[in-house]
Write a protein that holds these residues in place. Structure first.
Motif, PDB file in Angstrom:
ATOM      1  N   PHE A  47      52.909  41.603  45.681  1.00  0.00           N
ATOM      2  CA  PHE A  47      51.610  42.183  45.358  1.00  0.00           C
ATOM      3  C   PHE A  47      51.438  42.385  43.857  1.00  0.00           C
ATOM      4  N   GLY A  48      52.543  42.706  43.165  1.00  0.00           N
ATOM      5  CA  GLY A  48      52.461  42.831  41.713  1.00  0.00           C
ATOM      6  C   GLY A  48      52.127  41.518  41.049  1.00  0.00           C
ATOM      7  N   GLY A  49      52.802  40.441  41.483  1.00  0.00           N
ATOM      8  CA  GLY A  49      52.511  39.117  40.925  1.00  0.00           C
ATOM      9  C   GLY A  49      51.114  38.647  41.270  1.00  0.00           C
ATOM     10  N   LYS A  50      50.681  38.958  42.477  1.00  0.00           N
ATOM     11  CA  LYS A  50      49.341  38.549  42.898  1.00  0.00           C
ATOM     12  C   LYS A  50      48.272  39.266  42.089  1.00  0.00           C
ATOM     13  N   ALA A  51      48.473  40.577  41.849  1.00  0.00           N
ATOM     14  CA  ALA A  51      47.503  41.342  41.065  1.00  0.00           C
ATOM     15  C   ALA A  51      47.467  40.869  39.619  1.00  0.00           C
ATOM     16  N   ALA A  52      48.651  40.594  39.052  1.00  0.00           N
ATOM     17  CA  ALA A  52      48.706  40.131  37.665  1.00  0.00           C
ATOM     18  C   ALA A  52      48.047  38.768  37.522  1.00  0.00           C
ATOM     19  N   ALA A  53      48.284  37.872  38.493  1.00  0.00           N
ATOM     20  CA  ALA A  53      47.673  36.544  38.425  1.00  0.00           C
ATOM     21  C   ALA A  53      46.168  36.630  38.601  1.00  0.00           C
ATOM     22  N   GLY A  54      45.723  37.536  39.481  1.00  0.00           N
ATOM     23  CA  GLY A  54      44.289  37.686  39.697  1.00  0.00           C
ATOM     24  C   GLY A  54      43.568  38.199  38.463  1.00  0.00           C
ATOM     25  N   SER A  55      44.228  39.046  37.696  1.00  0.00           N
ATOM     26  CA  SER A  55      43.581  39.611  36.513  1.00  0.00           C
ATOM     27  C   SER A  55      43.377  38.581  35.411  1.00  0.00           C
ATOM     28  N   ILE A  56      44.158  37.492  35.454  1.00  0.00           N
ATOM     29  CA  ILE A  56      44.010  36.448  34.422  1.00  0.00           C
ATOM     30  C   ILE A  56      43.448  35.156  35.017  1.00  0.00           C
ATOM     31  N   GLY A  57      42.997  35.243  36.267  1.00  0.00           N
ATOM     32  CA  GLY A  57      42.379  34.080  36.908  1.00  0.00           C
ATOM     33  C   GLY A  57      43.334  33.012  37.337  1.00  0.00           C
ATOM     34  N   GLY A  58      44.597  33.358  37.590  1.00  0.00           N
ATOM     35  CA  GLY A  58      45.569  32.332  37.983  1.00  0.00           C
ATOM     36  C   GLY A  58      46.088  32.509  39.387  1.00  0.00           C
ATOM     37  N   ALA A  59      45.333  33.197  40.233  1.00  0.00           N
ATOM     38  CA  ALA A  59      45.809  33.484  41.588  1.00  0.00           C
ATOM     39  C   ALA A  59      46.025  32.217  42.399  1.00  0.00           C
ATOM     40  N   SER A  60      45.132  31.226  42.257  1.00  0.00           N
ATOM     41  CA  SER A  60      45.277  29.995  43.040  1.00  0.00           C
ATOM     42  C   SER A  60      46.526  29.218  42.646  1.00  0.00           C
ATOM     43  N   ALA A  61      46.837  29.221  41.354  1.00  0.00           N
ATOM     44  CA  ALA A  61      48.042  28.520  40.896  1.00  0.00           C
ATOM     45  C   ALA A  61      49.298  29.237  41.379  1.00  0.00           C
ATOM     46  N   LEU A  62      49.243  30.583  41.358  1.00  0.00           N
ATOM     47  CA  LEU A  62      50.412  31.345  41.782  1.00  0.00           C
ATOM     48  C   LEU A  62      50.667  31.205  43.270  1.00  0.00           C
ATOM     49  N   SER A  63      49.604  31.000  44.054  1.00  0.00           N
ATOM     50  CA  SER A  63      49.778  30.907  45.502  1.00  0.00           C
ATOM     51  C   SER A  63      50.662  29.730  45.891  1.00  0.00           C
TER      52      SER A  63
END
Length: 275
Positions: free
Chosen positions: A55-71
């Motif tokens: 959840f920490g990584g998901k929140a951090a990626a979402g804040s910089i617009g990289g959630a799709s790449a992190l998934s």
């Protein structure tokens, strides 16, 4: 007459090995059931650590617009954490078990067992491997539900890979069990191994070939391919399977040999059962 005697002896050996393994397995199961809060806390702790990272990584990626790449990396994270959970269980079960036997004053009894100390430890290794896979079987569904990911779980493929991947960890556990017999208080040094295991699981075996011969590295890479890409056991190159088998058997035997040397020295110094 001699044929019947040989056959009876062979049957007796099989029955004895079965009895020994059943006794070791019952002991491990009893310890888990006897202390339910400790068992539950171990599961919750491993899961909470994973949840914090996820959840920490998901929140951090979402804040910089990289959630799709992190998934795209969540599958690798799940497989890595799955393997790390089992590796920790296999490592700490063996090392802590020998330490507890010394503390309880029962280690000498294992040496006097009619089965032989080597047979007792072999049965214990099988029990520890089964226990570690139990932890993995518990934590894997929790991670998949939490992340919403799906992975290929082909038991005929991942089962042998997991066993062979964990055997070097058993060898490391033997080494630290031997150190505990000699130096007694090695908990802080032993705790550092959990971070070493993370590094080995995350090591890029494909980028640097010699890394494949370290514990966990080859097995981790193969387990990633099996669970993420659906590669079957017979589809792996023979060289990869060979490295996995050689490292599994080699590190396990070396670890057990180091343990026997440490135990022999502890007996000579008269500190085998002292703590």
């Amino acid at each position: 007459m001699s044929y019947r005697n040989d056959d009876s002896s062979a049957g007796s050996d099989v029955a004895g090995a079965t009895t020994l393994f059943a006794a070791v397995l019952r002991k491990r199961a009893f310890l888990l059931v006897r202390y339910p809060m400790n068992t539950l806390a171990q599961i919750v702790t491993v899961y909470l650590f994973f949840a914090v990272i996820f959840f920490g990584g998901k929140a951090a990626a979402g804040s910089i617009g990289g959630a799709s790449a992190l998934s795209d990396t969540f599958g690798g994270l799940i497989v890595g954490w799955f393997l790390w959970t089992m590796a920790l269980a296999a490592y700490f079960s063996l090392a802590s078990s020998v330490t507890r036997e010394a503390q309880w004053g029962t280690l000498e009894q294992l040496y006097m067992s009619p089965y032989g100390f080597g047979s007792v430890m072999a049965a214990s290794v099988v029990a520890y491997l089964l226990e570690s896979m139990l932890w993995g079987a518990i934590i894997l569904p929790l991670m998949l539900v939490t992340t919403g990911q799906s992975l290929a779980v082909d038991l005929p493929t991942i089962g042998p890979i997991i066993v062979l991947t964990l055997l070097p960890v058993v060898g490391i556990g033997f080494v630290f069990a031997g150190l505990a017999l000699l130096y007694k208080r090695v908990e802080n040094l032993s705790q550092l191994m959990q971070f070493v295991l993370i590094g080995l699981i995350a090591a890029p075996a494909a980028d640097f070939g010699p890394l494949r011969y370290l514990p966990l590295v080859q097995g981790s890479a193969m387990l990633q391919r099996a669970m993420q890409d659906g590669v079957r056991l017979w589809q792996f190159p023979a060289a990869d399977l060979g490295v996995l088998v050689v490292t599994a058997v080699g590190y396990c035997l070396l670890g057990f040999y180091a343990f026997k040397l440490a135990a022999r020295r502890a007996r000579r110094k008269g500190v085998l059962g002292h703590y």
